[in-house]
Design an enzyme around this catalytic site. Structure first.
Site, short mmCIF file in Angstrom:
data_model
loop_
_atom_site.label_atom_id
_atom_site.label_comp_id
_atom_site.label_asym_id
_atom_site.label_seq_id
_atom_site.Cartn_x
_atom_site.Cartn_y
_atom_site.Cartn_z
N LYS A 208 0.69 -1.58 -0.17
CA LYS A 208 -0.24 -0.36 -0.26
C LYS A 208 1.66 1.02 0.34
CE LYS A 208 -3.72 0.09 2.42
NZ LYS A 208 -4.95 0.26 3.28
N GLU A 214 9.94 -6.23 3.59
CA GLU A 214 10.62 -6.82 2.88
C GLU A 214 10.37 -6.97 1.50
OE1 GLU A 214 8.92 -7.39 7.64
OE2 GLU A 214 8.10 -6.52 6.02
N GLY A 268 -5.17 -5.38 5.63
CA GLY A 268 -4.33 -6.71 4.51
C GLY A 268 -5.14 -8.28 4.29
N ARG A 269 -5.31 -8.22 6.01
CA ARG A 269 -5.44 -9.61 5.92
C ARG A 269 -7.02 -10.19 5.48
NH1 ARG A 269 -4.91 -7.23 10.96
NH2 ARG A 269 -6.89 -6.71 12.26
N GLU A 354 -3.84 -11.76 13.38
CA GLU A 354 -3.72 -11.03 13.81
C GLU A 354 -4.82 -10.20 14.24
OE1 GLU A 354 -0.79 -9.17 11.33
OE2 GLU A 354 -2.86 -8.91 10.46
N HIS A 385 -1.70 -38.12 9.61
CA HIS A 385 -0.53 -39.31 9.58
C HIS A 385 0.65 -38.88 10.82
CE1 HIS A 385 -1.80 -42.97 7.95
NE2 HIS A 385 -2.63 -41.98 7.47
N LYS A 506 9.27 -4.79 13.90
CA LYS A 506 9.99 -4.14 12.92
C LYS A 506 11.24 -2.81 13.32
CE LYS A 506 6.36 -3.69 10.16
NZ LYS A 506 5.13 -3.57 9.77
#
Length: 546
Positions: A208, A214, A268-269, A354, A385, A506
């Protein structure tokens, strides 16, 4: 709308007392005493069929939980969200991800702006661009058709489109393959670029602000990869942006006509159905993307109109609060019996943890009750398993959702799907009813092995079935969990739409980056452990073993 400290209400006290009555009761007994619960505790929502009958809850439980929801005014808060009220109080923002999937021709005015018109405008530009790529009208700098799309993002800018593309890639044009890079670990982008040709690769940089550390680090690496092979002038033909920072996008070398925006009311999510889904649209095509949006909208309508007792996301939320706060169970498993949904649990981790991993009320006062659960899971039958041993016989009880489909995405290959679904149904039955010691003994098992072969059962599950995993059904599933998370946050009286908890690490990382490049012995201002680890890292980096 005032904050309700829900644990101070009479409804909370009634549930606390009722929980002590329910805890000793076994699901075997609940079914024996209420044979109709398998019908009565089933809720339809769009194409989804939700079976809540295997929960440690009675009709009284659900009635008391509905009273709690009414006291917290959760459905009124949902309506306020749909209207565009500023429910994100710490950032003074509306919460309008539901506007992203409103049908064309409708309108919603917030602060004098028709946000649906804005959304449809961006969708139209996305569709036009995707059709140009698919038709070959948009080509790379050397005239090659685009064969590979690499989405560069992190968090919601990666988890959503990556999960949805894996789930829906069977609906796409296999001549365009999508890849997803998120981790700042250089091995991530290095591995994704292996086998790709610069001349036929398009990068979608999703940030954005166009400053996310990152994402921009990976974008710079991708830019170097393109320009080394094709020259500086190739950037404009091999990069597009999902951003709102036109200046930074232009400085990077991307034509701002190829910048697709979204809004501060999209978290964002909650953004996979916004321009963040551009790589997904490139992968599956505009028509399937529109069907994806329609699936979301079906559940939005259901959630806004269904009464509490048949409101699927609200019922899920109430049962989650029942276990988290009155049984003390800390985690929740999501177990899709569908390989295409193998990344769905990871997507829900961010959505839930979050959103509701909070320690204070909306008014800033400390919480005295637990909030968001730890969400995890993998695709069945692989998990059977691995960790199902703990689910069946461990001392920690983990409520779970079992997701399955009437038909597979691909043509069934010799009975695979029946075997898959048999396992889903068997796991739900075994978790609920177990195998009592007397049954084990009656089977002739030696006495010393009876405790090891006994299954306690009484482990709750929700089973969610749909006809088939389609773009619409995936949208329905995502919206179902979005609104479950909303309702739980509203019950706890927290802000589900900020994420200040990701900031501190961060900030500290930005302080540490220059220290990693400093000379040995440079003064550092961290705790002794962190200082020593930084020194150790520099030694390992600068003096590798033979």
């Amino acid at each position: 709308m005032p904050t309700v400290h829900i644990d101070q209400t009479s409804q909370w006290g009634a549930l606390r007392d009722h929980a002590e009555e329910v805890k000793p009761r076994h699901l075997r007994d609940l079914f024996a005493q209420d044979p109709d619960r398998a019908t009565r505790m089933t809720v339809p929502a769009g194409d989804l069929h939700l079976d809540f009958s295997k929960h440690r809850a009675t009709a009284v439980t659900m009635s008391l939980l509905a009273d709690l929801a009414a006291e917290a005014q959760v459905q009124e808060r949902f309506a306020a969200m749909l209207r565009g009220e500023r429910l994100n109080v710490t950032e003074d923002r509306a919460v309008l991800h539901t506007a992203l999937r409103q049908p064309a021709g409708t309108s919603l005015h917030v602060d004098g702006q028709d946000v649906i018109g804005d959304v449809q405008g961006v969708l139209g530009r996305m569709e036009h661009f995707c059709r140009r790529v698919h038709s070959g009208d948009w080509r790379g700098a050397t005239g090659e058709r685009i064969r590979s799309v690499v989405n560069i993002g992190i968090g919601g800018s990666d988890l959503g489109p990556a999960m949805a593309y894996e789930a829906l890639r069977a609906y796409g044009d296999r001549r365009v393959a999508c890849h997803f890079v998120s981790n700042v670990d250089g091995d991530d982008i290095a591995e994704n670029l292996i086998g790709l040709e610069p001349a036929s690769t398009l990068f979608v940089v999703a940030s954005k602000t166009f400053t996310t550390l990152e994402t921009m680090t990976n974008a710079a690496t991708a830019k170097s990869w393109i320009t080394t092979a094709l020259g500086d002038g190739a950037v404009a033909r091999h990069f597009v942006a999902v951003s709102t920072n036109a200046e930074a996008v232009a400085d990077f070398g991307i034509d701002i006509e190829q910048m697709f925006g979204f809004w501060d009311w999209v978290g964002g999510r909650y953004s996979v159905d916004s321009a963040i889904g551009l790589s997904l649209m490139l992968g599956i095509g505009p028509e399937h993307f529109r069907a994806f949006l329609d699936g979301f909208h079906q559940i939005d309508r259901h959630t806004a109109t269904a009464p509490a007792e048949v409101n699927a996301p609200l019922q899920m939320a109430l049962l989650g609060v029942w276990y988290r706060n009155f049984f003390g169970w800390q985690s929740h498993a999501v177990l899709p019996y569908c390989q295409e949904l193998s990344r769905f649990p990871a997507y829900l981790q961010q959505l839930d943890m979050e959103s509701n991993g909070k320690q204070v009320h909306l008014d800033g006062t400390p919480l005295d009750i637990d909030t968001g659960p730890i969400v995890w899971g993998t695709a069945g039958t692989n998990g059977q398993h691995a960790y199902y041993q703990l689910l069946h016989q461990g001392t920690t009880i983990v409520p779970a959702d079992l997701l399955g489909f009437g038909r597979p995405v691909h043509d069934d290959l010799g009975g695979h799907h029946d075997l898959l679904m048999a396992n889903l149904f068997a796991q739900g039955e075994a978790l609920a009813f177990g195998r009592p010691a007397e049954t084990v003994r009656a089977a002739g098992i030696p006495a010393e092995l009876v405790p090891h072969r006994t299954f306690p059962g009484n482990r709750p599950t929700t089973t969610i079935l749909a006809p088939r995993l389609t773009p619409s059904v995936l949208g329905q599933l995502i919206a179902l969990y979005e609104h479950k998370v909303f309702f739980q946050g509203a019950l706890w009286g927290i802000n589900s739409f900020d994420q200040w908890g990701v900031e501190l690490g961060k900030v500290l990382a930005q302080q540490i980056v220059p220290e990693l490049a400093a000379e040995a012995g440079a003064v550092m201002s961290h705790d002794p452990s962190t200082n020593a680890l930084i020194e150790r890292y520099r030694t390992l980096r600068d003096h590798p073993p033979d």
